[in-house]
Write an enzyme that holds these catalytic residues in place. Structure first.
Site, PDB file in Angstrom:
ATOM      1  N   SER A  21       0.844  -1.218   0.000  1.00  0.00           N
ATOM      2  CA  SER A  21       0.000   0.000   0.000  1.00  0.00           C
ATOM      3  C   SER A  21       0.867   1.251   0.000  1.00  0.00           C
ATOM      4  O   SER A  21       0.597   2.216  -0.728  1.00  0.00           O
ATOM      5  CB  SER A  21      -0.876   0.033   1.261  1.00  0.00           C
ATOM      6  OG  SER A  21      -1.841  -0.965   1.208  1.00  0.00           O
ATOM      7  N   ARG A  25       1.435   4.221  -3.095  1.00  0.00           N
ATOM      8  CA  ARG A  25       1.198   5.648  -2.830  1.00  0.00           C
ATOM      9  C   ARG A  25       2.453   6.471  -3.039  1.00  0.00           C
ATOM     10  O   ARG A  25       2.386   7.607  -3.541  1.00  0.00           O
ATOM     11  CB  ARG A  25       0.666   5.817  -1.397  1.00  0.00           C
ATOM     12  CG  ARG A  25      -0.781   5.326  -1.250  1.00  0.00           C
ATOM     13  CD  ARG A  25      -1.091   5.015   0.201  1.00  0.00           C
ATOM     14  NE  ARG A  25      -2.505   4.741   0.449  1.00  0.00           N
ATOM     15  CZ  ARG A  25      -3.115   3.589   0.159  1.00  0.00           C
ATOM     16  NH1 ARG A  25      -2.452   2.596  -0.415  1.00  0.00           N
ATOM     17  NH2 ARG A  25      -4.399   3.425   0.448  1.00  0.00           N
ATOM     18  N   GLY A  91      -5.938  -3.914  -8.105  1.00  0.00           N
ATOM     19  CA  GLY A  91      -7.095  -3.086  -7.771  1.00  0.00           C
ATOM     20  C   GLY A  91      -6.661  -1.743  -7.195  1.00  0.00           C
ATOM     21  O   GLY A  91      -7.280  -0.709  -7.460  1.00  0.00           O
ATOM     22  N   ARG A 119     -13.745  -6.799 -11.051  1.00  0.00           N
ATOM     23  CA  ARG A 119     -13.905  -6.062  -9.791  1.00  0.00           C
ATOM     24  C   ARG A 119     -14.634  -4.730  -9.983  1.00  0.00           C
ATOM     25  O   ARG A 119     -14.452  -4.050 -10.988  1.00  0.00           O
ATOM     26  CB  ARG A 119     -12.530  -5.880  -9.135  1.00  0.00           C
ATOM     27  CG  ARG A 119     -11.926  -7.251  -8.814  1.00  0.00           C
ATOM     28  CD  ARG A 119     -10.574  -7.145  -8.174  1.00  0.00           C
ATOM     29  NE  ARG A 119     -10.659  -6.548  -6.854  1.00  0.00           N
ATOM     30  CZ  ARG A 119      -9.590  -6.263  -6.126  1.00  0.00           C
ATOM     31  NH1 ARG A 119      -8.368  -6.511  -6.611  1.00  0.00           N
ATOM     32  NH2 ARG A 119      -9.728  -5.732  -4.937  1.00  0.00           N
ATOM     33  N   SER A 164     -13.418   1.646   2.622  1.00  0.00           N
ATOM     34  CA  SER A 164     -12.380   1.334   1.643  1.00  0.00           C
ATOM     35  C   SER A 164     -11.326   2.432   1.565  1.00  0.00           C
ATOM     36  O   SER A 164     -11.616   3.574   1.208  1.00  0.00           O
ATOM     37  CB  SER A 164     -13.024   1.147   0.262  1.00  0.00           C
ATOM     38  OG  SER A 164     -12.028   1.207  -0.740  1.00  0.00           O
ATOM     39  N   ASP A 311      -7.237  -7.868   4.535  1.00  0.00           N
ATOM     40  CA  ASP A 311      -6.349  -8.697   3.705  1.00  0.00           C
ATOM     41  C   ASP A 311      -5.819  -9.916   4.470  1.00  0.00           C
ATOM     42  O   ASP A 311      -5.216 -10.805   3.872  1.00  0.00           O
ATOM     43  CB  ASP A 311      -5.169  -7.860   3.196  1.00  0.00           C
ATOM     44  CG  ASP A 311      -5.624  -6.813   2.186  1.00  0.00           C
ATOM     45  OD1 ASP A 311      -6.704  -6.983   1.596  1.00  0.00           O
ATOM     46  OD2 ASP A 311      -4.888  -5.825   1.987  1.00  0.00           O
ATOM     47  N   LYS A 338     -12.624  -9.035  -3.634  1.00  0.00           N
ATOM     48  CA  LYS A 338     -11.161  -8.969  -3.673  1.00  0.00           C
ATOM     49  C   LYS A 338     -10.648  -9.709  -4.918  1.00  0.00           C
ATOM     50  O   LYS A 338     -11.398  -9.951  -5.846  1.00  0.00           O
ATOM     51  CB  LYS A 338     -10.589  -9.536  -2.374  1.00  0.00           C
ATOM     52  CG  LYS A 338     -10.956  -8.696  -1.151  1.00  0.00           C
ATOM     53  CD  LYS A 338     -10.338  -7.313  -1.246  1.00  0.00           C
ATOM     54  CE  LYS A 338     -10.787  -6.401  -0.118  1.00  0.00           C
ATOM     55  NZ  LYS A 338     -10.311  -5.034  -0.271  1.00  0.00           N
ATOM     56  N   ARG A 342     -13.327 -14.063  -1.887  1.00  0.00           N
ATOM     57  CA  ARG A 342     -12.539 -14.768  -0.866  1.00  0.00           C
ATOM     58  C   ARG A 342     -13.402 -15.528   0.135  1.00  0.00           C
ATOM     59  O   ARG A 342     -12.886 -16.429   0.807  1.00  0.00           O
ATOM     60  CB  ARG A 342     -11.583 -13.805  -0.161  1.00  0.00           C
ATOM     61  CG  ARG A 342     -10.380 -13.474  -1.041  1.00  0.00           C
ATOM     62  CD  ARG A 342      -9.335 -12.622  -0.354  1.00  0.00           C
ATOM     63  NE  ARG A 342      -8.181 -12.447  -1.241  1.00  0.00           N
ATOM     64  CZ  ARG A 342      -7.331 -11.418  -1.164  1.00  0.00           C
ATOM     65  NH1 ARG A 342      -7.488 -10.493  -0.251  1.00  0.00           N
ATOM     66  NH2 ARG A 342      -6.307 -11.346  -2.003  1.00  0.00           N
ATOM     67  N   ARG A 385      -3.104 -14.031  -2.058  1.00  0.00           N
ATOM     68  CA  ARG A 385      -3.231 -14.309  -0.618  1.00  0.00           C
ATOM     69  C   ARG A 385      -3.842 -15.691  -0.370  1.00  0.00           C
ATOM     70  O   ARG A 385      -3.558 -16.333   0.631  1.00  0.00           O
ATOM     71  CB  ARG A 385      -4.033 -13.218   0.087  1.00  0.00           C
ATOM     72  CG  ARG A 385      -3.344 -11.859  -0.037  1.00  0.00           C
ATOM     73  CD  ARG A 385      -3.735 -10.866   1.012  1.00  0.00           C
ATOM     74  NE  ARG A 385      -3.399  -9.525   0.566  1.00  0.00           N
ATOM     75  CZ  ARG A 385      -2.180  -8.961   0.629  1.00  0.00           C
ATOM     76  NH1 ARG A 385      -1.171  -9.632   1.138  1.00  0.00           N
ATOM     77  NH2 ARG A 385      -1.975  -7.741   0.182  1.00  0.00           N
TER      78      ARG A 385
HETATM   79  C1  S3P Z   1      -5.631  -1.219  -0.047  1.00  0.00           C
HETATM   80  C2  S3P Z   1      -6.862  -1.199   0.568  1.00  0.00           C
HETATM   81  C3  S3P Z   1      -7.690  -2.397   0.769  1.00  0.00           C
HETATM   82  C4  S3P Z   1      -6.882  -3.674   0.615  1.00  0.00           C
HETATM   83  C5  S3P Z   1      -5.978  -3.641  -0.572  1.00  0.00           C
HETATM   84  C6  S3P Z   1      -5.025  -2.470  -0.501  1.00  0.00           C
HETATM   85  C7  S3P Z   1      -4.927   0.056  -0.210  1.00  0.00           C
HETATM   86  O1  S3P Z   1      -8.729  -2.389  -0.179  1.00  0.00           O
HETATM   87  O2  S3P Z   1      -7.741  -4.786   0.539  1.00  0.00           O
HETATM   88  O3  S3P Z   1      -5.221  -4.842  -0.644  1.00  0.00           O
HETATM   89  O4  S3P Z   1      -3.701   0.032  -0.466  1.00  0.00           O
HETATM   90  O5  S3P Z   1      -5.558   1.101  -0.067  1.00  0.00           O
HETATM   91  P1  S3P Z   1     -10.084  -1.611   0.136  1.00  0.00           P
HETATM   92  O6  S3P Z   1      -9.691  -0.322   0.705  1.00  0.00           O
HETATM   93  O7  S3P Z   1     -10.816  -1.429  -1.141  1.00  0.00           O
HETATM   94  O8  S3P Z   1     -10.814  -2.497   1.106  1.00  0.00           O
END
Ligand code: S3P
Length: 427
Positions: A21, A25, A91, A119, A164, A311, A338, A342, A385
């Protein structure tokens, strides 16, 4: 590939692969800032590579030496790519980049692999459209291919209907470029890496519990940062050490953002003693010491805990098969959206291995103290995962399991060092 039942304890110390994550970013904000950004210990997984390729295609110059990435930022002046951006399995890349492209005055087509193409993107497409972006996608849930044509954005006052961090981040990115003050309200607290990283790039965002306010237009300046280990990757070893007798391991320099560490609350409620050492609250890092614990017991995983361990629910489901009693997971419908559905993919995998699990629309009920047996043919739904959960399950299952050769490629979506770390801990 055969993964054998493990005959001895896990021991030693490792640093797991860097946080996914935070890596996404950092690449994105570095690409949008003015001037140079240096990211140390960037995660070079397939998902983060998809983010890097996308920003290169949007005209950003970057160079990689080892796992240090130098970015020459665009100061929010991206350029139209020559062809569609292929975001692979990611995603996070897709939703976050939509928030960025919403303010760029050109058209981009986004595509992805089979799993990503199923998705839902309406969760970001709807509010970004309200801000003024022109977005076209497939069907009611707005799946890929998505075509987005951005431009001038109005600020938005919006209650985010799903918990989210991806949606929240996309909206913050769009809010940075809108004319005026936007206000977004989260349903529940989710990971706040974006809010914490923005000030490092000179960005301003006000956070008050679940409310986030961001004024635009804002520009950002390049910076330098180091990415810690990924708690979601560490989670596989935390659970493995808890269920393999006599294990004693140390996971070094792991990110412990509050929005990520729900698993620690869950295992503590189950009776485990997991120690955080060298805690650095400012950097949100610690070393995690885990020992095998006998007599763990079931618990309920629900409500506000869910986004904090979203996760980790696959590997927590495996843990639930090994503790005493019945673990209930509820309020987790998001799991169905996901990399695979899942709820059904975890239940399928662990039931085939001998666990007793019943599924609900928003969760599972898992009976503990199951004797797992390995399986000859595993269906892994191309979900990283799920694959790693299946491998840890095979370590405690009678006779181990057979996996298709492509599991290494699937795992490298998020955790390229997984097999190296497995060997280190098993020797
Ligand atoms: C993530 C947020 C989560 C997580 C994904 C990474 C992120 O998704 O499941 O693996 O980096 O912001 P959601 O925020 O859509 O639940």
């Amino acid at each position: 590939m055969k993964v054998l039942e493990i005959k001895k304890a896990l021991s030693g110390e490792i640093s797991v692969s860097a946080d996914k994550s935070i890596s996404h970013r950092a690449v994105m904000l570095g690409s949008l800032a003015r001037g140079k950004t240096v990211i140390h210990n960037l995660l070079l997984s397939e998902d983060v590579k998809a983010t890097m390729s996308a920003f290169k295609a949007l005209g950003v110059k970057m160079s990689l030496i080892g796992n240090t990435l130098e970015i020459e930022g665009s100061d929010f002046s991206l350029s139209a790519p020559d062809s569609a951006l292929d975001l692979g399995n990611s995603g996070t890349t897709t939703r976050l980049i939509m928030g960025i492209l919403a303010s760029q005055n050109f058209e981009v087509r986004l595509i992805g692999d089979e799993s990503l193409s199923k998705r839902p993107m309406n969760r970001v497409a709807i509010p970004l459209t309200l801000m003024g972006a022109d977005i076209r996608a497939q069907g009611i849930t707005a799946t890929l291919p998505v075509t987005i044509h951005g431009g001038a954005l109005h600020p938005l006052n919006f209650d985010i209907p799903v918990a989210s961090a991806q949606v929240k981040t996309a909206l913050i990115f769009a809010g940075l470029r809108a004319q005026g003050k936007s206000r977004f309200v989260e349903k529940m607290k989710t990971r706040d890496h974006t809010e914490k990283m923005l000030p490092l790039f000179g960005g301003k965002v006000e956070v008050n519990n679940l409310e986030i306010q961001v004024s635009g237009p804002q520009n950002l300046v390049g910076t330098s940062l180091t990415v810690a280990g990924d708690f979601s990757s560490a989670a596989f070893w935390i659970v493995a050490a808890l269920i393999i007798p006599d294990s004693d391991i140390l996971l070094k320099n792991i990110g412990i953002n509050y929005g990520r560490t729900g698993l620690l609350d869950v295992v503590t409620a189950m009776g485990a003693e997991v120690e955080l050492l060298n805690l650095d609250e400012k950097q949100e890092t610690a070393d995690i010491h885990v020992k095998y614990t006998e007599d763990l017991h079931a618990t309920e995983i629900s409500g506000e805990l869910i986004p904090r361990c979203i996760d980790e629910l696959p590997i927590l489901s495996l843990l639930a098969t090994q503790v005493k009693g019945e673990t209930v997971i509820k309020d987790a419908k998001e799991l169905r959206f996901k990399e695979s559905d899942r709820i059904s993919s975890i239940a399928n995998l662990l039931s085939k291995m001998g666990a007793q699990i019943s599924t609900r629309e928003d969760g599972m009920i898992i009976l503990g103290k199951a004797n797992l047996t390995g399986i000859e043919e595993i269906e892994l739904a191309n979900d990283h995962r799920l694959v790693m959960t299946a491998i840890i399950a095979s370590l405690v299952a009678k006779n181990g399991s057979n996996f298709p050769e492509n599991i290494k490629a699937i795992v490298s979506t998020s955790y390229p060092d997984f097999f190296k770390d497995l060997e280190l801990l098993c020797h």
